[in-house]
Design a protein around this motif. Sequence first.
Motif, PDB file in Angstrom:
ATOM      1  N   PHE A  90      12.550  -4.464  13.041  1.00  0.00           N
ATOM      2  CA  PHE A  90      13.626  -5.021  13.852  1.00  0.00           C
ATOM      3  C   PHE A  90      14.140  -3.959  14.815  1.00  0.00           C
ATOM      4  CE2 PHE A  90      13.434  -7.196   9.847  1.00  0.00           C
ATOM      5  CZ  PHE A  90      13.566  -8.539  10.183  1.00  0.00           C
ATOM      6  N   PHE A  91      14.248  -4.346  16.090  1.00  0.00           N
ATOM      7  CA  PHE A  91      14.687  -3.423  17.135  1.00  0.00           C
ATOM      8  C   PHE A  91      16.100  -3.766  17.603  1.00  0.00           C
ATOM      9  CE2 PHE A  91      10.088  -3.537  17.362  1.00  0.00           C
ATOM     10  CZ  PHE A  91       9.753  -2.197  17.497  1.00  0.00           C
ATOM     11  N   ASN A  92      16.837  -2.757  18.036  1.00  0.00           N
ATOM     12  CA  ASN A  92      18.148  -3.004  18.629  1.00  0.00           C
ATOM     13  C   ASN A  92      17.982  -3.325  20.111  1.00  0.00           C
ATOM     14  OD1 ASN A  92      17.883  -0.553  20.044  1.00  0.00           O
ATOM     15  ND2 ASN A  92      19.187   0.583  18.633  1.00  0.00           N
ATOM     16  N   LYS A  93      19.094  -3.489  20.825  1.00  0.00           N
ATOM     17  CA  LYS A  93      19.032  -3.871  22.244  1.00  0.00           C
ATOM     18  C   LYS A  93      18.404  -2.801  23.130  1.00  0.00           C
ATOM     19  CE  LYS A  93      23.840  -2.540  22.988  1.00  0.00           C
ATOM     20  NZ  LYS A  93      23.897  -1.541  23.989  1.00  0.00           N
ATOM     21  N   ASP A  94      18.320  -1.567  22.617  1.00  0.00           N
ATOM     22  CA  ASP A  94      17.706  -0.471  23.367  1.00  0.00           C
ATOM     23  C   ASP A  94      16.244  -0.263  22.990  1.00  0.00           C
ATOM     24  OD1 ASP A  94      20.115   0.186  24.740  1.00  0.00           O
ATOM     25  OD2 ASP A  94      20.826   1.181  22.913  1.00  0.00           O
ATOM     26  N   ASN A  95      15.670  -1.231  22.240  1.00  0.00           N
ATOM     27  CA  ASN A  95      14.272  -1.190  21.801  1.00  0.00           C
ATOM     28  C   ASN A  95      13.971  -0.022  20.877  1.00  0.00           C
ATOM     29  OD1 ASN A  95      13.488  -3.558  23.149  1.00  0.00           O
ATOM     30  ND2 ASN A  95      13.304  -2.422  25.068  1.00  0.00           N
ATOM     31  N   ILE A  96      14.944   0.304  20.024  1.00  0.00           N
ATOM     32  CA  ILE A  96      14.797   1.343  19.013  1.00  0.00           C
ATOM     33  C   ILE A  96      14.844   0.676  17.641  1.00  0.00           C
ATOM     34  CG2 ILE A  96      15.821   3.461  18.055  1.00  0.00           C
ATOM     35  CD1 ILE A  96      14.681   3.772  20.923  1.00  0.00           C
ATOM     36  N   VAL A  97      13.990   1.111  16.717  1.00  0.00           N
ATOM     37  CA  VAL A  97      13.931   0.502  15.388  1.00  0.00           C
ATOM     38  C   VAL A  97      15.257   0.701  14.665  1.00  0.00           C
ATOM     39  CG1 VAL A  97      12.790   0.522  13.132  1.00  0.00           C
ATOM     40  CG2 VAL A  97      11.439   0.872  15.204  1.00  0.00           C
ATOM     41  N   LYS A  98      15.814  -0.427  14.176  1.00  0.00           N
ATOM     42  CA  LYS A  98      17.064  -0.345  13.409  1.00  0.00           C
ATOM     43  C   LYS A  98      16.861  -0.706  11.953  1.00  0.00           C
ATOM     44  CE  LYS A  98      18.608  -5.048  14.408  1.00  0.00           C
ATOM     45  NZ  LYS A  98      19.680  -5.888  14.896  1.00  0.00           N
ATOM     46  N   GLU A  99      15.790  -1.471  11.648  1.00  0.00           N
ATOM     47  CA  GLU A  99      15.544  -1.903  10.265  1.00  0.00           C
ATOM     48  C   GLU A  99      14.075  -2.201  10.065  1.00  0.00           C
ATOM     49  OE1 GLU A  99      16.813  -5.574   7.290  1.00  0.00           O
ATOM     50  OE2 GLU A  99      17.852  -5.339   9.197  1.00  0.00           O
ATOM     51  N   PRO A 131       0.821  -1.212   0.000  1.00  0.00           N
ATOM     52  CA  PRO A 131       0.000   0.000   0.000  1.00  0.00           C
ATOM     53  C   PRO A 131       0.858   1.266   0.000  1.00  0.00           C
ATOM     54  CG  PRO A 131      -0.882  -1.596   1.536  1.00  0.00           C
ATOM     55  CD  PRO A 131       0.443  -2.132   1.055  1.00  0.00           C
ATOM     56  N   ILE A 132       0.373   2.302  -0.654  1.00  0.00           N
ATOM     57  CA  ILE A 132       1.119   3.553  -0.844  1.00  0.00           C
ATOM     58  C   ILE A 132       1.643   4.114   0.472  1.00  0.00           C
ATOM     59  CG2 ILE A 132       0.901   5.962  -1.568  1.00  0.00           C
ATOM     60  CD1 ILE A 132      -1.071   4.947  -3.724  1.00  0.00           C
ATOM     61  N   VAL A 133       0.835   4.104   1.509  1.00  0.00           N
ATOM     62  CA  VAL A 133       1.268   4.687   2.782  1.00  0.00           C
ATOM     63  C   VAL A 133       2.476   3.938   3.334  1.00  0.00           C
ATOM     64  CG1 VAL A 133      -0.306   3.357   4.255  1.00  0.00           C
ATOM     65  CG2 VAL A 133       0.504   5.589   5.002  1.00  0.00           C
ATOM     66  N   PHE A 134       2.518   2.614   3.192  1.00  0.00           N
ATOM     67  CA  PHE A 134       3.658   1.856   3.693  1.00  0.00           C
ATOM     68  C   PHE A 134       4.885   2.062   2.807  1.00  0.00           C
ATOM     69  CE2 PHE A 134       0.304  -0.369   5.996  1.00  0.00           C
ATOM     70  CZ  PHE A 134       0.846  -0.316   7.277  1.00  0.00           C
ATOM     71  N   ASN A 135       4.688   2.209   1.499  1.00  0.00           N
ATOM     72  CA  ASN A 135       5.813   2.544   0.615  1.00  0.00           C
ATOM     73  C   ASN A 135       6.459   3.853   1.066  1.00  0.00           C
ATOM     74  OD1 ASN A 135       6.046   0.452  -1.235  1.00  0.00           O
ATOM     75  ND2 ASN A 135       4.466   1.287  -2.562  1.00  0.00           N
ATOM     76  N   TYR A 136       5.635   4.831   1.365  1.00  0.00           N
ATOM     77  CA  TYR A 136       6.132   6.136   1.811  1.00  0.00           C
ATOM     78  C   TYR A 136       6.893   6.008   3.134  1.00  0.00           C
ATOM     79  CZ  TYR A 136       6.203  11.028   3.153  1.00  0.00           C
ATOM     80  OH  TYR A 136       6.614  12.277   3.538  1.00  0.00           O
ATOM     81  N   ILE A 137       6.317   5.269   4.079  1.00  0.00           N
ATOM     82  CA  ILE A 137       6.944   5.077   5.392  1.00  0.00           C
ATOM     83  C   ILE A 137       8.294   4.393   5.253  1.00  0.00           C
ATOM     84  CG2 ILE A 137       6.756   3.731   7.525  1.00  0.00           C
ATOM     85  CD1 ILE A 137       3.743   4.397   7.495  1.00  0.00           C
ATOM     86  N   ILE A 138       8.356   3.341   4.431  1.00  0.00           N
ATOM     87  CA  ILE A 138       9.596   2.587   4.264  1.00  0.00           C
ATOM     88  C   ILE A 138      10.628   3.392   3.481  1.00  0.00           C
ATOM     89  CG2 ILE A 138      10.602   0.518   3.221  1.00  0.00           C
ATOM     90  CD1 ILE A 138       7.789  -0.802   3.822  1.00  0.00           C
ATOM     91  N   LYS A 139      10.210   3.970   2.368  1.00  0.00           N
ATOM     92  CA  LYS A 139      11.129   4.737   1.517  1.00  0.00           C
ATOM     93  C   LYS A 139      11.774   5.891   2.271  1.00  0.00           C
ATOM     94  CE  LYS A 139      11.240   7.532  -2.673  1.00  0.00           C
ATOM     95  NZ  LYS A 139      10.441   8.137  -3.729  1.00  0.00           N
TER      96      LYS A 139
END
Length: 75
Positions: A61-70, A4-12
Amino acid sequence: MSVPIVFNYIIKNELLINLSKSEIIEMLGNELNDHHSDIWSYYIGEYRGFLRLKRKKLFIFFNKDNIVKEVTVCS
């Protein structure tokens, strides 16, 4: 069906990168993800495969500090 367009925008635009788990829940909801897990998934749609419908999921995917890394999309 493509993503969906909204997810393309979020990921891009990497809008989820460096967000906390709380911020992800606020933005996308919980979707039964285990708060202690380092990988969360969200159903974002489905498309017709060769013999059946296939689901598309957004994986965070989150890092050890619970922050999005990927962030990635898989079917």
